[in-house]
Design a protein around this motif. Sequence first.
Motif, PDB file in Angstrom:
ATOM      1  N   SER A   1       0.815  -1.212   0.000  1.00  0.00           N
ATOM      2  CA  SER A   1       0.000   0.000   0.000  1.00  0.00           C
ATOM      3  C   SER A   1       0.849   1.263   0.000  1.00  0.00           C
ATOM      4  O   SER A   1       1.866   1.349   0.702  1.00  0.00           O
ATOM      5  N   ALA A   2       0.398   2.226  -0.783  1.00  0.00           N
ATOM      6  CA  ALA A   2       1.068   3.529  -0.840  1.00  0.00           C
ATOM      7  C   ALA A   2       0.736   4.349   0.405  1.00  0.00           C
ATOM      8  O   ALA A   2       1.439   5.288   0.749  1.00  0.00           O
ATOM      9  N   ARG A   3      -0.350   3.975   1.062  1.00  0.00           N
ATOM     10  CA  ARG A   3      -0.831   4.770   2.209  1.00  0.00           C
ATOM     11  C   ARG A   3      -0.589   4.058   3.522  1.00  0.00           C
ATOM     12  O   ARG A   3      -0.926   2.885   3.678  1.00  0.00           O
TER      13      ARG A   3
ATOM     14  N   LEU B   1       1.246 -11.328  -1.947  1.00  0.00           N
ATOM     15  CA  LEU B   1       1.452  -9.878  -2.055  1.00  0.00           C
ATOM     16  C   LEU B   1       0.170  -9.321  -2.648  1.00  0.00           C
ATOM     17  O   LEU B   1      -0.209  -9.693  -3.760  1.00  0.00           O
ATOM     18  N   ILE B   2      -0.487  -8.432  -1.913  1.00  0.00           N
ATOM     19  CA  ILE B   2      -1.816  -7.972  -2.323  1.00  0.00           C
ATOM     20  C   ILE B   2      -1.759  -6.509  -2.742  1.00  0.00           C
ATOM     21  O   ILE B   2      -1.357  -5.640  -1.954  1.00  0.00           O
ATOM     22  N   PHE B   3      -2.148  -6.253  -3.968  1.00  0.00           N
ATOM     23  CA  PHE B   3      -2.091  -4.893  -4.524  1.00  0.00           C
ATOM     24  C   PHE B   3      -3.492  -4.350  -4.745  1.00  0.00           C
ATOM     25  O   PHE B   3      -4.408  -5.094  -5.112  1.00  0.00           O
ATOM     26  N   GLY B   4      -3.640  -3.022  -4.560  1.00  0.00           N
ATOM     27  CA  GLY B   4      -4.967  -2.418  -4.639  1.00  0.00           C
ATOM     28  C   GLY B   4      -5.302  -1.851  -6.013  1.00  0.00           C
ATOM     29  O   GLY B   4      -4.513  -1.919  -6.958  1.00  0.00           O
ATOM     30  N   ASN B   5      -6.490  -1.303  -6.059  1.00  0.00           N
ATOM     31  CA  ASN B   5      -6.987  -0.655  -7.272  1.00  0.00           C
ATOM     32  C   ASN B   5      -6.188   0.624  -7.576  1.00  0.00           C
ATOM     33  O   ASN B   5      -5.706   1.290  -6.663  1.00  0.00           O
ATOM     34  N   GLU B   6      -6.068   0.942  -8.858  1.00  0.00           N
ATOM     35  CA  GLU B   6      -5.265   2.071  -9.305  1.00  0.00           C
ATOM     36  C   GLU B   6      -5.679   3.379  -8.655  1.00  0.00           C
ATOM     37  O   GLU B   6      -4.834   4.221  -8.343  1.00  0.00           O
TER      38      GLU B   6
ATOM     39  N   LEU C   1       2.059  -4.634   6.405  1.00  0.00           N
ATOM     40  CA  LEU C   1       1.795  -3.665   5.341  1.00  0.00           C
ATOM     41  C   LEU C   1       3.143  -3.321   4.711  1.00  0.00           C
ATOM     42  O   LEU C   1       4.095  -2.978   5.417  1.00  0.00           O
ATOM     43  N   VAL C   2       3.227  -3.496   3.406  1.00  0.00           N
ATOM     44  CA  VAL C   2       4.486  -3.192   2.715  1.00  0.00           C
ATOM     45  C   VAL C   2       4.331  -1.854   2.016  1.00  0.00           C
ATOM     46  O   VAL C   2       3.417  -1.664   1.210  1.00  0.00           O
ATOM     47  N   ASN C   3       5.223  -0.946   2.353  1.00  0.00           N
ATOM     48  CA  ASN C   3       5.177   0.391   1.766  1.00  0.00           C
ATOM     49  C   ASN C   3       6.503   0.675   1.074  1.00  0.00           C
ATOM     50  O   ASN C   3       7.575   0.462   1.664  1.00  0.00           O
ATOM     51  N   ILE C   4       6.424   1.121  -0.171  1.00  0.00           N
ATOM     52  CA  ILE C   4       7.638   1.543  -0.888  1.00  0.00           C
ATOM     53  C   ILE C   4       7.907   2.975  -0.440  1.00  0.00           C
ATOM     54  O   ILE C   4       7.071   3.860  -0.685  1.00  0.00           O
ATOM     55  N   PRO C   5       9.030   3.208   0.252  1.00  0.00           N
ATOM     56  CA  PRO C   5       9.252   4.555   0.797  1.00  0.00           C
ATOM     57  C   PRO C   5       9.644   5.546  -0.306  1.00  0.00           C
ATOM     58  O   PRO C   5      10.796   5.941  -0.435  1.00  0.00           O
ATOM     59  N   ALA C   6       8.646   5.934  -1.080  1.00  0.00           N
ATOM     60  CA  ALA C   6       8.866   6.789  -2.247  1.00  0.00           C
ATOM     61  C   ALA C   6       8.905   8.268  -1.834  1.00  0.00           C
ATOM     62  O   ALA C   6       8.781   8.590  -0.649  1.00  0.00           O
ATOM     63  N   ASN C   7       9.070   9.124  -2.823  1.00  0.00           N
ATOM     64  CA  ASN C   7       9.055  10.569  -2.607  1.00  0.00           C
ATOM     65  C   ASN C   7       7.771  10.985  -1.878  1.00  0.00           C
ATOM     66  O   ASN C   7       6.675  10.778  -2.403  1.00  0.00           O
TER      67      ASN C   7
ATOM     68  N   SER D   1       4.061   9.786  -3.983  1.00  0.00           N
ATOM     69  CA  SER D   1       4.503   8.462  -3.549  1.00  0.00           C
ATOM     70  C   SER D   1       3.718   7.316  -4.184  1.00  0.00           C
ATOM     71  O   SER D   1       3.949   6.164  -3.854  1.00  0.00           O
ATOM     72  N   SER D   2       2.805   7.645  -5.085  1.00  0.00           N
ATOM     73  CA  SER D   2       1.967   6.589  -5.638  1.00  0.00           C
ATOM     74  C   SER D   2       2.535   6.105  -6.968  1.00  0.00           C
ATOM     75  O   SER D   2       2.505   6.811  -7.969  1.00  0.00           O
ATOM     76  N   LEU D   3       3.057   4.885  -6.963  1.00  0.00           N
ATOM     77  CA  LEU D   3       3.611   4.303  -8.189  1.00  0.00           C
ATOM     78  C   LEU D   3       2.493   3.694  -9.020  1.00  0.00           C
ATOM     79  O   LEU D   3       1.427   3.352  -8.493  1.00  0.00           O
ATOM     80  N   ASN D   4       2.787   3.499 -10.289  1.00  0.00           N
ATOM     81  CA  ASN D   4       1.884   2.717 -11.124  1.00  0.00           C
ATOM     82  C   ASN D   4       1.821   1.295 -10.531  1.00  0.00           C
ATOM     83  O   ASN D   4       2.834   0.765 -10.047  1.00  0.00           O
TER      84      ASN D   4
HETATM   85  N1  SAH Z   1      -4.279   6.224  -4.860  1.00  0.00           N
HETATM   86  C1  SAH Z   1      -3.993   4.929  -4.369  1.00  0.00           C
HETATM   87  C2  SAH Z   1      -2.760   4.400  -5.022  1.00  0.00           C
HETATM   88  C3  SAH Z   1      -3.055   3.259  -5.827  1.00  0.00           C
HETATM   89  S1  SAH Z   1      -1.692   2.749  -6.785  1.00  0.00           S
HETATM   90  C4  SAH Z   1      -3.761   4.954  -2.878  1.00  0.00           C
HETATM   91  O1  SAH Z   1      -3.626   6.015  -2.344  1.00  0.00           O
HETATM   92  O2  SAH Z   1      -3.707   3.912  -2.248  1.00  0.00           O
HETATM   93  C5  SAH Z   1      -2.122   1.049  -7.023  1.00  0.00           C
HETATM   94  C6  SAH Z   1      -1.424   0.077  -6.120  1.00  0.00           C
HETATM   95  O3  SAH Z   1      -0.024   0.112  -6.358  1.00  0.00           O
HETATM   96  C7  SAH Z   1      -1.578   0.321  -4.625  1.00  0.00           C
HETATM   97  O4  SAH Z   1      -2.780  -0.169  -4.118  1.00  0.00           O
HETATM   98  C8  SAH Z   1      -0.388  -0.435  -4.091  1.00  0.00           C
HETATM   99  O5  SAH Z   1      -0.689  -1.820  -4.053  1.00  0.00           O
HETATM  100  C9  SAH Z   1       0.672  -0.180  -5.156  1.00  0.00           C
HETATM  101  N2  SAH Z   1       1.503   0.993  -4.811  1.00  0.00           N
HETATM  102  C10 SAH Z   1       1.646   2.147  -5.480  1.00  0.00           C
HETATM  103  N3  SAH Z   1       2.531   2.965  -4.863  1.00  0.00           N
HETATM  104  C11 SAH Z   1       2.960   2.316  -3.773  1.00  0.00           C
HETATM  105  C12 SAH Z   1       3.874   2.617  -2.710  1.00  0.00           C
HETATM  106  N4  SAH Z   1       4.529   3.771  -2.635  1.00  0.00           N
HETATM  107  N5  SAH Z   1       4.081   1.677  -1.757  1.00  0.00           N
HETATM  108  C13 SAH Z   1       3.440   0.486  -1.786  1.00  0.00           C
HETATM  109  N6  SAH Z   1       2.555   0.160  -2.762  1.00  0.00           N
HETATM  110  C14 SAH Z   1       2.326   1.043  -3.734  1.00  0.00           C
END
Ligand code: SAH
Length: 254
Positions: free
Chosen positions: A92-94, A122-127, A142-148, A152-155
């Motif tokens: 999760s990005a959040r 590994l469970i990924f959410g909706n875009e 909860l696995v979070n990619i520690p992005a900018n 912070s939301s990757l594709n």
């Molecule tokens: N707007 C959504 C982002 C969805 S991106 C939100 O705020 O949750 C689609 C999926 O990509 C996310 O559900 C997650 O599984 C993955 N993803 C994208 N960026 C990520 C991040 N920084 N860390 C972990 N997972 C991420």
Amino acid sequence: MKQAESTPTLFSRLRVVLVETSRPGNIGSVARAMKTMGFGELVLVAPRFEGALEHEEAVAFASGAQDILANARIVDDIGAALEGINFAAAVSARLREFSPPVLTPRALAGQVAASPELHTALIFGNERFGLPNEIVERCNVLVNIPANPDYSSLNLAQAAQLLVYECRMAALDGQRAASQVGFHGEAASVAQIDGMYAHLEQALVAVGFLDADNPRKLMPRLKRLFARTQLETEEVNILRGIARQILARCPPRD
Ligand code: SAH
């Protein structure tokens, strides 16, 4: 070596679960990401469009990984997707107020690669909406990619690529370690190594390399050198054999 063959590797213990994905291209790209890293089990929970496995865009984005797509399963709910799983990771990005422990992808990969009893999803959410709290709360981590932090939301497929890459690296490291154990002899005990040092020291004095009255740091330095090598019993015996030959030719003076 035997052990490495009989324990299931991470490649057969990891499942990727995509929840309510909207874009067919993302599903195809995830299949491709998985295959390039050696993983094969893909489960889709209620994709938001019809015929996800045959969709033209999904097939095109899967490229050479169409077999992963064709073998993917579609299920109605997360419970069905997690059958046979004993370690669920919400990706999760959040970060959430109520969440299981938060890990980086690398930490997660290290943990699951090192635990042969774990069957991981590994469970990924909706875009757009990410993962719902109800799913995150029932996961182990909860696995979070520690992005900018500013963006912070990757594709979805890129996030999946990063996760399966880390899992591959951890799995390969684990295999390397296992195969090294196979090639190694018995590790020398501390007592064996101490005996070897005493023997070596005697020989070095006898041969005139070490001055017993002014030993300086020779023995500590040699100990540090050997400490870095993880000595085996047989190697300790070789070094003692060398010391024995030196002492036979240069008997110690009393
Ligand atoms: N707007 C959504 C982002 C969805 S991106 C939100 O705020 O949750 C689609 C999926 O990509 C996310 O559900 C997650 O599984 C993955 N993803 C994208 N960026 C990520 C991040 N920084 N860390 C972990 N997972 C991420």
